[in-house]
Design a protein around this motif. Structure first.
Motif, PDB file in Angstrom:
ATOM      1  N   SER A 168       0.839  -1.199   0.000  1.00  0.00           N
ATOM      2  CA  SER A 168       0.000   0.000   0.000  1.00  0.00           C
ATOM      3  C   SER A 168       0.874   1.249   0.000  1.00  0.00           C
ATOM      4  O   SER A 168       1.934   1.271   0.603  1.00  0.00           O
ATOM      5  N   GLY A 169       0.436   2.274  -0.695  1.00  0.00           N
ATOM      6  CA  GLY A 169       1.052   3.592  -0.642  1.00  0.00           C
ATOM      7  C   GLY A 169       2.545   3.670  -0.847  1.00  0.00           C
ATOM      8  O   GLY A 169       3.303   3.214  -0.015  1.00  0.00           O
ATOM      9  N   GLN A 170       2.976   4.237  -1.950  1.00  0.00           N
ATOM     10  CA  GLN A 170       4.387   4.463  -2.269  1.00  0.00           C
ATOM     11  C   GLN A 170       5.219   3.179  -2.130  1.00  0.00           C
ATOM     12  O   GLN A 170       6.333   3.194  -1.599  1.00  0.00           O
ATOM     13  N   ASP A 171       4.706   2.099  -2.639  1.00  0.00           N
ATOM     14  CA  ASP A 171       5.376   0.802  -2.513  1.00  0.00           C
ATOM     15  C   ASP A 171       6.798   0.839  -3.050  1.00  0.00           C
ATOM     16  O   ASP A 171       7.748   0.448  -2.371  1.00  0.00           O
ATOM     17  N   ILE A 172       6.958   1.319  -4.270  1.00  0.00           N
ATOM     18  CA  ILE A 172       8.277   1.285  -4.910  1.00  0.00           C
ATOM     19  C   ILE A 172       9.254   2.227  -4.207  1.00  0.00           C
ATOM     20  O   ILE A 172      10.447   1.940  -4.089  1.00  0.00           O
ATOM     21  N   VAL A 173       8.756   3.368  -3.697  1.00  0.00           N
ATOM     22  CA  VAL A 173       9.611   4.313  -2.973  1.00  0.00           C
ATOM     23  C   VAL A 173      10.141   3.679  -1.692  1.00  0.00           C
ATOM     24  O   VAL A 173      11.320   3.804  -1.359  1.00  0.00           O
ATOM     25  N   LYS A 174       9.281   2.968  -0.997  1.00  0.00           N
ATOM     26  CA  LYS A 174       9.685   2.325   0.255  1.00  0.00           C
ATOM     27  C   LYS A 174      10.665   1.188   0.007  1.00  0.00           C
ATOM     28  O   LYS A 174      11.607   0.981   0.768  1.00  0.00           O
ATOM     29  N   ARG A 175      10.449   0.436  -1.070  1.00  0.00           N
ATOM     30  CA  ARG A 175      11.380  -0.661  -1.384  1.00  0.00           C
ATOM     31  C   ARG A 175      12.741  -0.110  -1.782  1.00  0.00           C
ATOM     32  O   ARG A 175      13.780  -0.678  -1.419  1.00  0.00           O
ATOM     33  N   ALA A 176      12.750   0.977  -2.525  1.00  0.00           N
ATOM     34  CA  ALA A 176      14.018   1.612  -2.895  1.00  0.00           C
ATOM     35  C   ALA A 176      14.744   2.135  -1.657  1.00  0.00           C
ATOM     36  O   ALA A 176      15.972   2.041  -1.552  1.00  0.00           O
ATOM     37  N   SER A 177      13.978   2.662  -0.694  1.00  0.00           N
ATOM     38  CA  SER A 177      14.576   3.178   0.530  1.00  0.00           C
ATOM     39  C   SER A 177      15.228   2.059   1.340  1.00  0.00           C
ATOM     40  O   SER A 177      16.309   2.236   1.910  1.00  0.00           O
ATOM     41  N   LEU A 178      14.577   0.889   1.365  1.00  0.00           N
ATOM     42  CA  LEU A 178      15.155  -0.258   2.076  1.00  0.00           C
ATOM     43  C   LEU A 178      16.425  -0.762   1.394  1.00  0.00           C
ATOM     44  O   LEU A 178      17.326  -1.293   2.042  1.00  0.00           O
ATOM     45  N   LEU A 179      16.505  -0.602   0.074  1.00  0.00           N
ATOM     46  CA  LEU A 179      17.722  -0.961  -0.648  1.00  0.00           C
ATOM     47  C   LEU A 179      18.820   0.062  -0.376  1.00  0.00           C
ATOM     48  O   LEU A 179      19.999  -0.281  -0.270  1.00  0.00           O
ATOM     49  N   ARG A 180      18.424   1.327  -0.219  1.00  0.00           N
ATOM     50  CA  ARG A 180      19.384   2.423  -0.055  1.00  0.00           C
ATOM     51  C   ARG A 180      20.046   2.406   1.317  1.00  0.00           C
ATOM     52  O   ARG A 180      21.236   2.681   1.445  1.00  0.00           O
ATOM     53  N   GLY A 190      26.501   3.856  -3.766  1.00  0.00           N
ATOM     54  CA  GLY A 190      26.142   4.425  -5.059  1.00  0.00           C
ATOM     55  C   GLY A 190      24.901   5.282  -4.946  1.00  0.00           C
ATOM     56  O   GLY A 190      24.570   5.796  -3.871  1.00  0.00           O
ATOM     57  N   THR A 191      24.203   5.462  -6.063  1.00  0.00           N
ATOM     58  CA  THR A 191      23.012   6.299  -6.095  1.00  0.00           C
ATOM     59  C   THR A 191      21.799   5.477  -6.520  1.00  0.00           C
ATOM     60  O   THR A 191      21.899   4.577  -7.361  1.00  0.00           O
ATOM     61  N   ILE A 192      20.669   5.805  -5.924  1.00  0.00           N
ATOM     62  CA  ILE A 192      19.406   5.136  -6.250  1.00  0.00           C
ATOM     63  C   ILE A 192      18.348   6.198  -6.500  1.00  0.00           C
ATOM     64  O   ILE A 192      18.165   7.110  -5.693  1.00  0.00           O
ATOM     65  N   THR A 193      17.673   6.094  -7.638  1.00  0.00           N
ATOM     66  CA  THR A 193      16.538   6.961  -7.930  1.00  0.00           C
ATOM     67  C   THR A 193      15.335   6.092  -8.277  1.00  0.00           C
ATOM     68  O   THR A 193      15.481   4.917  -8.627  1.00  0.00           O
ATOM     69  N   VAL A 194      14.150   6.681  -8.196  1.00  0.00           N
ATOM     70  CA  VAL A 194      12.910   5.953  -8.435  1.00  0.00           C
ATOM     71  C   VAL A 194      12.145   6.581  -9.594  1.00  0.00           C
ATOM     72  O   VAL A 194      11.976   7.804  -9.642  1.00  0.00           O
ATOM     73  N   ASP A 195      11.714   5.727 -10.523  1.00  0.00           N
ATOM     74  CA  ASP A 195      10.850   6.152 -11.620  1.00  0.00           C
ATOM     75  C   ASP A 195       9.488   5.501 -11.378  1.00  0.00           C
ATOM     76  O   ASP A 195       9.213   4.407 -11.873  1.00  0.00           O
ATOM     77  N   GLU A 196       8.642   6.195 -10.586  1.00  0.00           N
ATOM     78  CA  GLU A 196       7.348   5.613 -10.231  1.00  0.00           C
ATOM     79  C   GLU A 196       6.456   5.419 -11.448  1.00  0.00           C
ATOM     80  O   GLU A 196       5.710   4.429 -11.537  1.00  0.00           O
ATOM     81  N   ALA A 197       6.497   6.341 -12.391  1.00  0.00           N
ATOM     82  CA  ALA A 197       5.620   6.262 -13.563  1.00  0.00           C
ATOM     83  C   ALA A 197       5.858   4.989 -14.362  1.00  0.00           C
ATOM     84  O   ALA A 197       4.911   4.390 -14.899  1.00  0.00           O
ATOM     85  N   ASN A 198       7.120   4.550 -14.429  1.00  0.00           N
ATOM     86  CA  ASN A 198       7.452   3.341 -15.194  1.00  0.00           C
ATOM     87  C   ASN A 198       7.780   2.160 -14.296  1.00  0.00           C
ATOM     88  O   ASN A 198       8.270   1.133 -14.780  1.00  0.00           O
ATOM     89  N   SER A 199       7.525   2.307 -12.991  1.00  0.00           N
ATOM     90  CA  SER A 199       7.741   1.227 -12.020  1.00  0.00           C
ATOM     91  C   SER A 199       9.167   0.688 -12.103  1.00  0.00           C
ATOM     92  O   SER A 199       9.402  -0.507 -12.269  1.00  0.00           O
ATOM     93  N   LYS A 200      10.123   1.601 -11.939  1.00  0.00           N
ATOM     94  CA  LYS A 200      11.527   1.215 -12.025  1.00  0.00           C
ATOM     95  C   LYS A 200      12.326   1.809 -10.875  1.00  0.00           C
ATOM     96  O   LYS A 200      12.042   2.910 -10.401  1.00  0.00           O
ATOM     97  N   ILE A 201      13.343   1.059 -10.462  1.00  0.00           N
ATOM     98  CA  ILE A 201      14.380   1.558  -9.565  1.00  0.00           C
ATOM     99  C   ILE A 201      15.659   1.637 -10.376  1.00  0.00           C
ATOM    100  O   ILE A 201      16.035   0.662 -11.037  1.00  0.00           O
ATOM    101  N   ILE A 202      16.315   2.797 -10.367  1.00  0.00           N
ATOM    102  CA  ILE A 202      17.580   2.955 -11.100  1.00  0.00           C
ATOM    103  C   ILE A 202      18.699   3.053 -10.073  1.00  0.00           C
ATOM    104  O   ILE A 202      18.772   4.013  -9.298  1.00  0.00           O
ATOM    105  N   ALA A 203      19.553   2.032 -10.052  1.00  0.00           N
ATOM    106  CA  ALA A 203      20.642   1.954  -9.079  1.00  0.00           C
ATOM    107  C   ALA A 203      21.971   1.896  -9.817  1.00  0.00           C
ATOM    108  O   ALA A 203      22.233   0.951 -10.574  1.00  0.00           O
TER     109      ALA A 203
END
Length: 481
Positions: A168-180, A190-203
């Motif tokens: 629920s709510g900002q799923d991909i953002v939270k998963r990226a944060s746990l990776l970060r 390194g660097t991690i960014t989130v592309d919510e529109a395309n459901s991607k994590i860029i690491a």
């Protein structure tokens, strides 16, 4: 100039040399797919201080500190060679050169020692192999870190996607944060960014698709441009061939389980039985963290001394399977608070030994106690040997195994008298022999084996995936058989 000034000047000189090593190591890695090691520890993407500390740590296993002035000439010699994909241990080059006695120059000796990786003998660089992570928990995120780290050369393994249930709510953002950020293993390098529109994590430039699914049979991986991929199931939800076969959907070639496999699923411990994997095998298991910790030293002891019987007692850090506070649990004791209790529980590691070491004709029993630490465990391996020996002989033997045998990536060795569990967070070995705790009395030996049950095990999983993917490169100098 005072003695202290001499020490500081010497340190600054070593810093300067270590700093000059970094671009050479990086260029060999990026351009020739060469991973530079020091006693099985990678020097790729390491800082000046980390390189110096790795040299210093050599005294724990080799008996004396390595100095960058000793290893730098071998590193420079590597730059003059036509190298192919490989792992080259400059610590071992320096150590073997020291005892060679033939009067060869460093350049001549290095060229001879790594001849299998040069010229017509070298392996051609292969296209990267797609990898999918099914599940993104403790092991899944560490596997992601390792896969991203190893993508630096542009070859080898490439993490393309992770598959999870939609939260629920900002799923991909939270998963990226746990990776970060990780409370045990620290910041992502390194660097991690989130592309919510395309459901991607860029690491670190790696685009990782986040696929949401409750059923592995519903995913067509080719729709995401994924093909011939290795899928790593780190959920543990399915452990037999029938259940794991659900992952064999379009785009997936093989399935690797990060838990003990049941039935006829092969349990693979890299360094021990990975060569038994058949090319057409599509489903396999990497067994458990404890199995990976005890099987390599058990094999080493059996090869040298013979083993009549054994028992392993694991003192294991708590896991997500336990309750934080007392609450209902399907297991008898795991419902009690993991943070407040020592919890007696079962371990399948002893029975898994038979799958990894089928030629070992010795009964091995086992039990486990979960304790209130979040990572790093210790296995106490008590063995009845076929012949009598001494503590000094066993320690010399295991030290040599950790330095120059085919098991040197699995077995580490430490003689520090004050070592404790947190010292081994981040260890890439499956098992670390604690020399100070080792006990030997005639034909009885007790080994104390530390292991990072999260990161060290994840490294073993990656080694298995590299092997079955055909991107596991040879190590030079070749370890003694």
């Amino acid at each position: 100039m005072t003695v202290n000034d001499d020490s500081f000047t010497n340190w600054m000189h070593r810093e300067e040399i270590a700093e000059s090593m970094i671009p050479i190591i990086g260029k060999l890695h990026r351009e020739q797919d060469v991973n530079v090691l020091l006693h099985s520890r990678s020097l790729v993407n390491k800082s000046v201080v980390s390189i110096l500390k790795t040299h210093r740590f050599a005294r724990q296993i080799a008996g004396e500190e390595l100095i960058v002035t000793e290893t730098m000439p071998f590193l420079r010699a590597l730059t003059t060679l036509d190298l192919g994909p490989s792992q080259i241990d400059i610590g071992m080059l320096a150590a073997t050169y020291r005892s060679d006695g033939r009067g060869l120059s460093v350049e001549e000796f290095t060229a001879e020692a790594v001849a299998g990786a040069t010229g017509e003998n070298k392996i051609e660089r292969r296209a990267s192999r797609d990898v999918v992570l099914y599940g993104f928990g403790r092991i899944g995120r560490l596997l992601a870190r390792l896969l991203i780290e190893k993508a630096g050369s542009g070859n080898g393994l490439r993490l393309r996607a992770i598959v999870v249930r939609k939260g629920s709510g900002q799923d991909i953002v939270k998963r990226a944060s746990l990776l970060r950020r990780d409370s045990i293993h620290g910041q992502f390098q390194g660097t991690i960014t989130v592309d919510e529109a395309n459901s991607k994590i860029i690491a670190n430039g790696n685009e990782i698709k986040v696929i949401y699914s409750d059923d592995p049979r519903e995913v067509d991986y080719t729709a995401y441009g994924i093909k011939d991929a290795i899928l790593i199931d780190n959920t543990g939800r399915w452990r037999d061939r029938e259940g794991l076969s659900k992952h064999l959907q379009p785009g997936i070639a093989k399935v690797v389980l990060t838990a003990p496999g049941k039935g006829d699923v092969p349990n693979i411990v890299h360094g021990v039985n990975h060569d038994t994997v058949k090319p057409d095998e599509r489903i396999l298991s990497c067994a458990s963290c404890t199995t990976n910790a005890i099987v390599p030293p058990l094999k080493a002891m059996a090869d040298e001394y013979g083993v009549l019987r054994g028992h392993v007692e694991t003192v294991h850090s708590y896991t997500n399977d336990q309750n934080l506070l007392d609450n209902y649990h399907g297991s008898d004791r795991r419902g009690r608070s993991a943070a407040l209790n020592m919890v007696i529980t079962e371990t399948g590691a002893a029975s898994a030994v038979a799958k990894a070491l089928p030629d070992l004709d010795a009964p091995i029993t086992g039990s486990s106690i979960r304790v209130p630490v979040p990572d790093v465990s210790i296995a106490i391996l008590s063995l009845r040997l076929e012949r009598e020996t001494t503590r000094e002989e066993v320690l010399d033997y295991l030290r040599n195994v950790s330095l120059a045998s085919p098991l040197k990536r699995q077995i580490d060795f430490i003689s520090a008298p004050d070592a404790v569990s947190s010292d081994f967070i981040g260890s890439r070995h499956a098992s670390i022999v604690d020399a100070g705790a080792t006990k030997v009395d005639g034909d009885n030996a007790i080994l104390y084996l530390w292991y990072d049950n999260e990161f060290g095990y994840s490294c073993q999983v990656i080694r298995v995936v590299q092997h079955v993917s055909g991107v596991e490169y040879p190590t030079y100098p070749a370890p003694a058989v």
